[in-house]
Design a protein around this motif. Structure first.
Motif, PDB file in Angstrom:
ATOM      1  N   ARG A  78      -3.666  -5.353  12.542  1.00 23.23           N
ATOM      2  CA  ARG A  78      -4.062  -5.450  11.129  1.00 23.23           C
ATOM      3  C   ARG A  78      -3.177  -6.481  10.428  1.00 23.23           C
TER       4      ARG A  78
ATOM      5  N   ILE B 100      -1.180  -9.438   8.604  1.00 26.41           N
ATOM      6  CA  ILE B 100      -0.874 -10.839   8.901  1.00 26.41           C
ATOM      7  C   ILE B 100      -1.140 -11.150  10.380  1.00 26.41           C
TER       8      ILE B 100
ATOM      9  N   ASP C 199       0.387  -3.856  19.987  1.00 27.87           N
ATOM     10  CA  ASP C 199       0.516  -3.007  18.803  1.00 27.87           C
ATOM     11  C   ASP C 199       0.646  -1.553  19.267  1.00 27.87           C
TER      12      ASP C 199
ATOM     13  N   ASP D  33       5.530  -0.528  22.192  1.00 25.33           N
ATOM     14  CA  ASP D  33       6.516  -0.744  21.131  1.00 25.33           C
ATOM     15  C   ASP D  33       7.127  -2.123  21.361  1.00 25.33           C
ATOM     16  N   VAL D  34       7.147  -2.938  20.298  1.00 23.62           N
ATOM     17  CA  VAL D  34       7.618  -4.319  20.478  1.00 23.62           C
ATOM     18  C   VAL D  34       9.097  -4.417  20.818  1.00 23.62           C
TER      19      VAL D  34
ATOM     20  N   ASN E  39       5.259 -11.013  15.272  1.00 19.47           N
ATOM     21  CA  ASN E  39       4.871 -10.657  13.909  1.00 19.47           C
ATOM     22  C   ASN E  39       5.109  -9.189  13.570  1.00 19.47           C
TER      23      ASN E  39
ATOM     24  N   SER F 163       9.615 -13.851   9.776  1.00 17.72           N
ATOM     25  CA  SER F 163      10.772 -13.289   9.070  1.00 17.72           C
ATOM     26  C   SER F 163      10.269 -12.740   7.736  1.00 17.72           C
TER      27      SER F 163
ATOM     28  N   TYR G 234      16.315  -4.034   6.389  1.00 18.11           N
ATOM     29  CA  TYR G 234      15.170  -4.908   6.717  1.00 18.11           C
ATOM     30  C   TYR G 234      15.559  -6.376   6.485  1.00 18.11           C
TER      31      TYR G 234
ATOM     32  N   LYS H 294      15.672  -9.390   9.182  1.00 18.53           N
ATOM     33  CA  LYS H 294      14.860 -10.603   9.000  1.00 18.53           C
ATOM     34  C   LYS H 294      15.740 -11.849   8.894  1.00 18.53           C
TER      35      LYS H 294
ATOM     36  N   GLY I 157       6.372 -14.487   1.445  1.00 19.81           N
ATOM     37  CA  GLY I 157       6.703 -13.767   0.216  1.00 19.81           C
ATOM     38  C   GLY I 157       5.874 -12.500   0.176  1.00 19.81           C
TER      39      GLY I 157
ATOM     40  N   ILE J 285       2.716 -10.607   0.475  1.00 18.42           N
ATOM     41  CA  ILE J 285       1.378 -10.766   1.039  1.00 18.42           C
ATOM     42  C   ILE J 285       0.730  -9.387   0.995  1.00 18.42           C
TER      43      ILE J 285
ATOM     44  N   THR K 108      -0.875  -6.441   2.140  1.00 17.40           N
ATOM     45  CA  THR K 108      -1.282  -5.785   3.392  1.00 17.40           C
ATOM     46  C   THR K 108      -0.911  -4.305   3.287  1.00 17.40           C
TER      47      THR K 108
ATOM     48  N   ILE L  73       1.496  -2.862   4.608  1.00 18.10           N
ATOM     49  CA  ILE L  73       2.948  -2.652   4.612  1.00 18.10           C
ATOM     50  C   ILE L  73       3.481  -2.443   3.191  1.00 18.10           C
ATOM     51  N   ASN L  74       2.793  -3.017   2.188  1.00 17.26           N
ATOM     52  CA  ASN L  74       3.336  -2.949   0.819  1.00 17.26           C
ATOM     53  C   ASN L  74       2.279  -2.490  -0.198  1.00 17.26           C
TER      54      ASN L  74
HETATM   55  N1  LIG Z   1       3.172  -8.177   3.730  1.00 18.00           N
HETATM   56  C1  LIG Z   1       4.231  -8.768   3.220  1.00 18.00           C
HETATM   57  O1  LIG Z   1       4.383  -8.891   1.990  1.00 18.00           O
HETATM   58  C2  LIG Z   1       5.295  -9.335   4.121  1.00 18.00           C
HETATM   59  C3  LIG Z   1       6.304 -10.103   3.531  1.00 18.00           C
HETATM   60  C4  LIG Z   1       7.295 -10.633   4.340  1.00 18.00           C
HETATM   61  C5  LIG Z   1       7.270 -10.411   5.706  1.00 18.00           C
HETATM   62  N2  LIG Z   1       6.287  -9.661   6.243  1.00 18.00           N
HETATM   63  C6  LIG Z   1       6.321  -9.444   7.688  1.00 18.00           C
HETATM   64  O2  LIG Z   1       5.082  -9.796   8.255  1.00 18.00           O
HETATM   65  C7  LIG Z   1       4.871  -9.030   9.437  1.00 18.00           C
HETATM   66  C8  LIG Z   1       3.487  -8.392   9.380  1.00 18.00           C
HETATM   67  O3  LIG Z   1       3.461  -7.516   8.274  1.00 18.00           O
HETATM   68  P1  LIG Z   1       2.111  -7.005   7.609  1.00 18.00           P
HETATM   69  O4  LIG Z   1       2.302  -7.146   6.150  1.00 18.00           O
HETATM   70  O5  LIG Z   1       0.923  -7.595   8.262  1.00 18.00           O
HETATM   71  O6  LIG Z   1       2.250  -5.436   7.939  1.00 18.00           O
HETATM   72  P2  LIG Z   1       1.183  -4.385   8.488  1.00 18.00           P
HETATM   73  O7  LIG Z   1       1.871  -3.072   8.360  1.00 18.00           O
HETATM   74  O8  LIG Z   1      -0.136  -4.584   7.848  1.00 18.00           O
HETATM   75  O9  LIG Z   1       1.079  -4.780  10.023  1.00 18.00           O
HETATM   76  C9  LIG Z   1       2.167  -4.615  10.895  1.00 18.00           C
HETATM   77  C10 LIG Z   1       1.612  -4.363  12.288  1.00 18.00           C
HETATM   78  O10 LIG Z   1       2.747  -4.228  13.174  1.00 18.00           O
HETATM   79  C11 LIG Z   1       2.525  -3.085  13.989  1.00 18.00           C
HETATM   80  N3  LIG Z   1       3.798  -2.513  14.393  1.00 18.00           N
HETATM   81  C12 LIG Z   1       4.750  -1.975  13.593  1.00 18.00           C
HETATM   82  N4  LIG Z   1       5.765  -1.512  14.325  1.00 18.00           N
HETATM   83  C13 LIG Z   1       5.452  -1.770  15.634  1.00 18.00           C
HETATM   84  C14 LIG Z   1       6.110  -1.524  16.866  1.00 18.00           C
HETATM   85  N5  LIG Z   1       7.304  -0.926  16.914  1.00 18.00           N
HETATM   86  N6  LIG Z   1       5.513  -1.938  18.018  1.00 18.00           N
HETATM   87  C15 LIG Z   1       4.282  -2.526  17.970  1.00 18.00           C
HETATM   88  N7  LIG Z   1       3.624  -2.782  16.831  1.00 18.00           N
HETATM   89  C16 LIG Z   1       4.195  -2.402  15.678  1.00 18.00           C
HETATM   90  C17 LIG Z   1       1.750  -2.120  13.096  1.00 18.00           C
HETATM   91  O11 LIG Z   1       1.105  -1.101  13.838  1.00 18.00           O
HETATM   92  C18 LIG Z   1       0.802  -3.065  12.368  1.00 18.00           C
HETATM   93  O12 LIG Z   1      -0.397  -3.269  13.089  1.00 18.00           O
HETATM   94  C19 LIG Z   1       6.021  -8.032   9.515  1.00 18.00           C
HETATM   95  O13 LIG Z   1       7.023  -8.516  10.364  1.00 18.00           O
HETATM   96  C20 LIG Z   1       6.527  -8.002   8.090  1.00 18.00           C
HETATM   97  O14 LIG Z   1       7.884  -7.625   8.023  1.00 18.00           O
HETATM   98  C21 LIG Z   1       5.284  -9.107   5.484  1.00 18.00           C
END
Ligand SMILES: NC(=O)c1ccc[n+]([C@@H]2O[C@H](COP(=O)([O-])OP(=O)(O)OC[C@H]3O[C@@H](n4cnc5c(N)ncnc54)[C@H](O)[C@@H]3O)[C@@H](O)[C@H]2O)c1
Length: 246
Positions: free
Chosen positions: A11, A13, A32, A58-59, A85, A136, A154, A158, A184, A186, A188, A190-191
């Motif tokens: 899901r 990014i 994932d 798990d990554v 990611n 990051s 976090y 990062k 910045g 985004i 999704t 996560i937030n």
């Molecule tokens: N959304 C934002 O505003 C934002 C800003 C800065 C950085 N980021 C970074 O971008 C990346 C993607 O974030 P996103 O917003 O798409 O989040 P998201 O929660 O929508 O997606 C994250 C994905 O990572 C998977 N995941 C999490 N932990 C895992 C693990 N241990 N092993 C395997 N998969 C795992 C989740 O299941 C999910 O599918 C992350 O690294 C996040 O820190 C996001």
């Protein structure tokens, strides 16, 4: 035909990046923990005409990364691009966080990038080259602490990604280019809660006056990960609509 491994591509990014790369001719390996969402993501990728494979892991598990990298080469022949990611935020301050929460935050957001670079680099070197794009966060340079919330662990993880990216760009040159993206805000999963509670205030803090979309980051992933004549390595790109400079 090219192959990209995208972690966290079920899901957000990661999914947007995987779809963008698939439209640019990549077969995709999704790594994932979310089996159902990853399966749906794989179907979307296949609908572009590319092949997709799901690896539930798990990554931060190095043994799994090594195994999945080997399986990818066995099935698709090569690994051209790794997009590290997958990540997770942690909103606890210094006096509240437990040791286990600190370790888990570092594992998923920083150790994971070591595990996956370690797993793919030998295959890329054997094939004559490749790219790594690490995701990051703007928090790496802001510290991730506001009056309302502390994401210091976090942010530390990062920020570690930026050092790892620079170091690996040197260690893996000239065959493998390693770069990082600092998103910045985004929109999704996560937030989602933070965004819905503060949408106007957040938009006002961004010069381009809108929140980011997963596709905004996917465009940079595709550029750094697949642009044929890309002459950049060891760099970190802030993609935040101008939030940091305000
Ligand atoms: N959304 C934002 O505003 C934002 C800003 C800065 C950085 N980021 C970074 O971008 C990346 C993607 O974030 P996103 O917003 O798409 O989040 P998201 O929660 O929508 O997606 C994250 C994905 O990572 C998977 N995941 C999490 N932990 C895992 C693990 N241990 N092993 C395997 N998969 C795992 C989740 O299941 C999910 O599918 C992350 O690294 C996040 O820190 C996001």
């Amino acid at each position: 035909m090219k192959t990209a491994i995208v972690t966290g591509a079920a899901r957000g990014i990661g999914l947007a990046s995987a779809l963008r790369l698939a439209r640019a001719g990549h077969d995709i390996v999704i790594v994932d923990l979310l089996a159902d969402e990853a399966a749906r993501a794989a179907d979307s990728i296949r609908s572009t005409g590319q092949r997709a494979r799901v690896a539930i892991a798990d990554v931060s598990d190095l043994a799994a990364a090594l195994r999945i990298a080997d399986e990818t080469v066995a099935e698709f022949g090569r690994i051209d691009l790794l997009v590290c990611n997958a990540g997770r935020t942690m909103s606890k301050g210094l006096l509240d966080i437990t040791e286990a929460e600190w370790d888990a935050t570092i594992d998923v957001n920083l150790k994971s990038a070591f595990c996956w670079a370690r797993a793919v680099a030998p295959h890329m070197q054997a094939a004559g080259g490749g790219r790594i794009v690490n995701i990051s966060s703007l928090n790496a340079i802001t510290g991730g602490v506001t009056r309302a919330v502390s994401k210091f662990a976090y942010a530390a993880a990062k920020a570690g990604i930026l050092g790892l990216t620079r170091s690996l760009s040197k260690e893996l040159a000239p065959l493998i280019a390693v770069n990082a993206i600092l998103p910045g805000i985004i929109e999704t999963d996560i937030n989602a809660a933070q965004v819905s509670a503060n949408r106007e205030m957040l938009q006002d803090s961004i010069l381009l006056q809108r929140l980011g979309r997963p596709e905004d980051i996917a465009a940079w992933v595709a550029f750094l990960g697949a642009e044929p004549d890309m002459f950049v390595t060891g760099q970190s790109v802030v993609v935040d609509g101008g939030q940091w400079v305000t």
